[in-house]
Design a protein around this motif. Structure first.
Motif, PDB file in Angstrom:
ATOM      1  N   TYR A 145       0.811  -1.219   0.000  1.00  0.00           N
ATOM      2  CA  TYR A 145       0.000   0.000   0.000  1.00  0.00           C
ATOM      3  C   TYR A 145       0.843   1.267   0.000  1.00  0.00           C
ATOM      4  CZ  TYR A 145      -4.409  -2.464   0.425  1.00  0.00           C
ATOM      5  OH  TYR A 145      -5.497  -3.235   0.171  1.00  0.00           O
ATOM      6  N   LYS A 146       2.142   1.124   0.317  1.00  0.00           N
ATOM      7  CA  LYS A 146       3.017   2.303   0.211  1.00  0.00           C
ATOM      8  C   LYS A 146       3.075   2.771  -1.250  1.00  0.00           C
ATOM      9  CE  LYS A 146       6.172   1.742   4.129  1.00  0.00           C
ATOM     10  NZ  LYS A 146       5.987   0.303   4.459  1.00  0.00           N
ATOM     11  N   ASP A 147       2.936   1.799  -2.163  1.00  0.00           N
ATOM     12  CA  ASP A 147       2.956   2.145  -3.585  1.00  0.00           C
ATOM     13  C   ASP A 147       1.703   2.917  -3.983  1.00  0.00           C
ATOM     14  OD1 ASP A 147       5.273   0.768  -3.665  1.00  0.00           O
ATOM     15  OD2 ASP A 147       4.411  -1.074  -4.485  1.00  0.00           O
ATOM     16  N   LEU A 148       0.709   2.914  -3.111  1.00  0.00           N
ATOM     17  CA  LEU A 148      -0.539   3.591  -3.446  1.00  0.00           C
ATOM     18  C   LEU A 148      -0.550   5.016  -2.896  1.00  0.00           C
ATOM     19  CD1 LEU A 148      -3.094   0.693  -2.921  1.00  0.00           C
ATOM     20  CD2 LEU A 148      -1.866   1.355  -4.962  1.00  0.00           C
ATOM     21  N   ASP A 149       0.648   5.500  -2.580  1.00  0.00           N
ATOM     22  CA  ASP A 149       0.797   6.855  -2.068  1.00  0.00           C
ATOM     23  C   ASP A 149       0.117   7.898  -2.930  1.00  0.00           C
ATOM     24  OD1 ASP A 149       1.895   7.304   0.296  1.00  0.00           O
ATOM     25  OD2 ASP A 149       3.685   8.325  -0.469  1.00  0.00           O
ATOM     26  N   GLU A 150       0.228   7.673  -4.232  1.00  0.00           N
ATOM     27  CA  GLU A 150      -0.354   8.604  -5.195  1.00  0.00           C
ATOM     28  C   GLU A 150      -1.863   8.744  -4.969  1.00  0.00           C
ATOM     29  OE1 GLU A 150      -0.083   8.982  -9.952  1.00  0.00           O
ATOM     30  OE2 GLU A 150       1.175   7.427  -9.050  1.00  0.00           O
ATOM     31  N   ILE A 151      -2.482   7.605  -4.646  1.00  0.00           N
ATOM     32  CA  ILE A 151      -3.940   7.616  -4.423  1.00  0.00           C
ATOM     33  C   ILE A 151      -4.258   8.340  -3.115  1.00  0.00           C
ATOM     34  CG2 ILE A 151      -5.951   6.150  -3.929  1.00  0.00           C
ATOM     35  CD1 ILE A 151      -4.865   4.235  -6.084  1.00  0.00           C
ATOM     36  N   HIS A 152      -3.439   8.109  -2.071  1.00  0.00           N
ATOM     37  CA  HIS A 152      -3.647   8.845  -0.807  1.00  0.00           C
ATOM     38  C   HIS A 152      -3.550  10.340  -1.048  1.00  0.00           C
ATOM     39  CE1 HIS A 152      -3.622   5.314   1.620  1.00  0.00           C
ATOM     40  NE2 HIS A 152      -2.409   4.970   1.273  1.00  0.00           N
ATOM     41  N   GLN A 153      -2.517  10.743  -1.785  1.00  0.00           N
ATOM     42  CA  GLN A 153      -2.318  12.176  -2.021  1.00  0.00           C
ATOM     43  C   GLN A 153      -3.473  12.753  -2.832  1.00  0.00           C
ATOM     44  OE1 GLN A 153       1.579  12.375  -3.759  1.00  0.00           O
ATOM     45  NE2 GLN A 153       2.544  11.630  -1.887  1.00  0.00           N
ATOM     46  N   PHE A 154      -3.925  11.993  -3.824  1.00  0.00           N
ATOM     47  CA  PHE A 154      -5.077  12.445  -4.608  1.00  0.00           C
ATOM     48  C   PHE A 154      -6.293  12.641  -3.699  1.00  0.00           C
ATOM     49  CE2 PHE A 154      -9.120  10.676  -6.096  1.00  0.00           C
ATOM     50  CZ  PHE A 154      -9.562  11.753  -6.849  1.00  0.00           C
ATOM     51  N   LEU A 155      -6.575  11.645  -2.836  1.00  0.00           N
ATOM     52  CA  LEU A 155      -7.776  11.736  -1.983  1.00  0.00           C
ATOM     53  C   LEU A 155      -7.655  12.892  -0.994  1.00  0.00           C
ATOM     54  CD1 LEU A 155      -8.470   7.934  -1.470  1.00  0.00           C
ATOM     55  CD2 LEU A 155      -9.938   9.538  -2.688  1.00  0.00           C
ATOM     56  N   ASP A 156      -6.456  13.130  -0.471  1.00  0.00           N
ATOM     57  CA  ASP A 156      -6.261  14.292   0.406  1.00  0.00           C
ATOM     58  C   ASP A 156      -6.587  15.596  -0.337  1.00  0.00           C
ATOM     59  OD1 ASP A 156      -5.697  13.481   2.963  1.00  0.00           O
ATOM     60  OD2 ASP A 156      -3.523  13.550   2.768  1.00  0.00           O
ATOM     61  N   ARG A 157      -6.050  15.734  -1.549  1.00  0.00           N
ATOM     62  CA  ARG A 157      -6.320  16.929  -2.354  1.00  0.00           C
ATOM     63  C   ARG A 157      -7.809  17.043  -2.671  1.00  0.00           C
ATOM     64  NH1 ARG A 157      -2.240  15.092  -5.668  1.00  0.00           N
ATOM     65  NH2 ARG A 157      -3.684  14.589  -7.370  1.00  0.00           N
ATOM     66  N   PHE A 158      -8.361  15.920  -3.060  1.00  0.00           N
ATOM     67  CA  PHE A 158      -9.747  15.884  -3.520  1.00  0.00           C
ATOM     68  C   PHE A 158     -10.706  16.270  -2.389  1.00  0.00           C
ATOM     69  CE2 PHE A 158     -13.695  13.560  -4.472  1.00  0.00           C
ATOM     70  CZ  PHE A 158     -13.944  14.022  -5.757  1.00  0.00           C
ATOM     71  N   TYR A 159     -10.498  15.661  -1.208  1.00  0.00           N
ATOM     72  CA  TYR A 159     -11.407  15.949  -0.082  1.00  0.00           C
ATOM     73  C   TYR A 159     -11.164  17.344   0.494  1.00  0.00           C
ATOM     74  CZ  TYR A 159     -12.794  11.028  -0.217  1.00  0.00           C
ATOM     75  OH  TYR A 159     -13.283   9.803  -0.607  1.00  0.00           O
ATOM     76  N   MET A 160      -9.904  17.808   0.471  1.00  0.00           N
ATOM     77  CA  MET A 160      -9.628  19.170   0.949  1.00  0.00           C
ATOM     78  C   MET A 160     -10.340  20.188   0.063  1.00  0.00           C
ATOM     79  SD  MET A 160      -8.190  21.066   3.207  1.00  0.00           S
ATOM     80  CE  MET A 160      -6.617  20.650   3.964  1.00  0.00           C
ATOM     81  N   SER A 161     -10.254  19.955  -1.241  1.00  0.00           N
ATOM     82  CA  SER A 161     -10.914  20.861  -2.181  1.00  0.00           C
ATOM     83  C   SER A 161     -12.429  20.828  -1.960  1.00  0.00           C
ATOM     84  CB  SER A 161     -10.574  20.425  -3.609  1.00  0.00           C
ATOM     85  OG  SER A 161     -11.401  21.098  -4.520  1.00  0.00           O
TER      86      SER A 161
END
Length: 372
Positions: A145-161
């Motif tokens: 799941y460390k490889d899924l960092d990109e998805i975590h970062q996307f969801l952080d951006r997405f939900y913050m927005s």
């Protein structure tokens, strides 16, 4: 094929317009500015506010559409994610096809329309969670799941927005209330008592615990009952509710077969010069250090999503789906709410004893919104 599936129901012109608006510079607003501007909701100010949103909202929504179409591991093509993408494209189209706002009547029509946009997006969080669930089912179980960092970062951006978009729309709509509650400027309470909000959130969390376990630990709250500061009570309620709910569950599960009385959860509210800090302490056994990085991610949750893979995405009654309960997004989303107005959320744990959550809220209210 993938690109075709992504856009088959939308015109080429609309997609080009999304990319044009997605590259424009967004404008952040501070809590302080929202409060000062909203304190005089004259027709002129409401007109200025709507003209700002008329330009700002399409930029923010366009960025999310672009993000949604470029996700790794095929997440963009999951049915639930396509559904969310369609909601954003529909909202972008509604905003861009609205005529210029010139007078009070235009402003009122625009306000009705953006309120419908807000309602359309009510269930973005469980729908995205379902998309991530659909992805996890298809991924190789050995993938780190460390490889899924990109998805975590996307969801952080997405939900913050999303928090920002909903705050801007909700604030504008609330300023039209002809009889606002005392000391309220739209969503902002200028004399909010953190103690009172913590008490209400605690009662809600305890009632859920009672329903799930048949009992609930006591919660003791300490702090100055007369202390108030300007903040958004719904944001604070959501964060404290989530943290207290986690603490109650940890204590309840640790002491379920014990003869000892479950120790109380303690909440301390401290008012500093820069920050108001709320500490929530429990003796629920803590979290192992190796598990701490995982608590702020969206991909580890074992909690059940109220939507599941078998849901018909077109007929499901989303009104029955609660937006934070049940799918393990409480902590990462609470941290985004804290950061939205310049605060933060930190979790310190002692494995074998318990956990302390520190919720920092900026007292000054002058930090700009983060603009992902």
């Amino acid at each position: 094929m993938a690109a075709k599936k992504l856009y088959e129901s939308f015109s080429k012109e609309l997609i080009e317009e999304v990319h044009r608006w997605g590259s424009m510079k967004q404008t952040g607003v501070s809590l302080k500015y929202m409060m000062e501007f909203g304190s005089k909701p004259t027709p002129r100010n409401l007109l200025i506010s709507s003209q700002f949103l008329y330009k700002e909202l399409p930029m923010r929504i366009a960025r999310r559409v672009i993000d949604l179409q470029t996700l790794p591991y095929g997440l963009s093509l999951k049915p639930a994610v396509l559904k969310v993408r369609d909601w954003y494209l529909d909202s972008f189209r509604d905003l861009r096809s609205f005529p210029d706002i010139k007078d009070e009547n235009d402003e009122l029509e625009f306000t009705k329309m953006i309120n419908l946009v807000k309602v359309r997006h009510n269930n973005v969080v469980p729908m995205m969670a379902l998309g991530v669930q659909q992805l996890k089912k298809d991924l190789h179980p050995k993938i780190d799941y460390k490889d899924l960092d990109e998805i975590h970062q996307f969801l952080d951006r997405f939900y913050m927005s999303r928090i920002g978009i909903r705050m801007l729309i909700g604030q504008h709509v609330a300023l039209h209330d002809p009889n606002p509650p005392p000391d309220c400027v739209g969503y902002i309470h200028t004399k909010m008592s953190p103690l009172e909000v913590a008490r209400n959130a605690t009662e809600d969390a305890r009632s859920i615990c009672l329903r799930e376990y048949g009992s609930a630990p006591k919660v003791n709250i300490y702090g100055d009952p007369n202390f108030t500061f300007p903040y958004v009570p719904t944001h604070l309620h959501l964060m404290v509710f989530e943290l207290v709910k986690n603490s109650l569950r940890a204590v309840e599960e640790r002491f379920v077969d014990s003869d000892k009385v479950a120790p109380p959860v303690r909440i301390i509210v401290a008012d500093g010069l820069e920050d108001v800090t709320i500490k929530i302490s429990d003796e629920g056994g803590g979290i192992p250090r190796s598990g701490l990085p995982k608590i702020f991610t969206y991909l580890y949750s074992t909690a059940r999503n109220p939507l599941d893979e078998h849901s018909d995405l077109d007929t499901i009654d989303l009104a029955t789906v609660s937006t934070l309960a049940g799918y393990g997004y409480g902590l990462p989303i609470s941290r985004l709410y804290a950061r939205y107005f310049g605060g933060d959320l930190q979790i310190i744990s002692m494995e074998g004893y318990g956990t302390d959550a520190y919720l920092h809220l900026s007292r000054l209210g002058d930090s700009q919104e983060p603009l992902p």
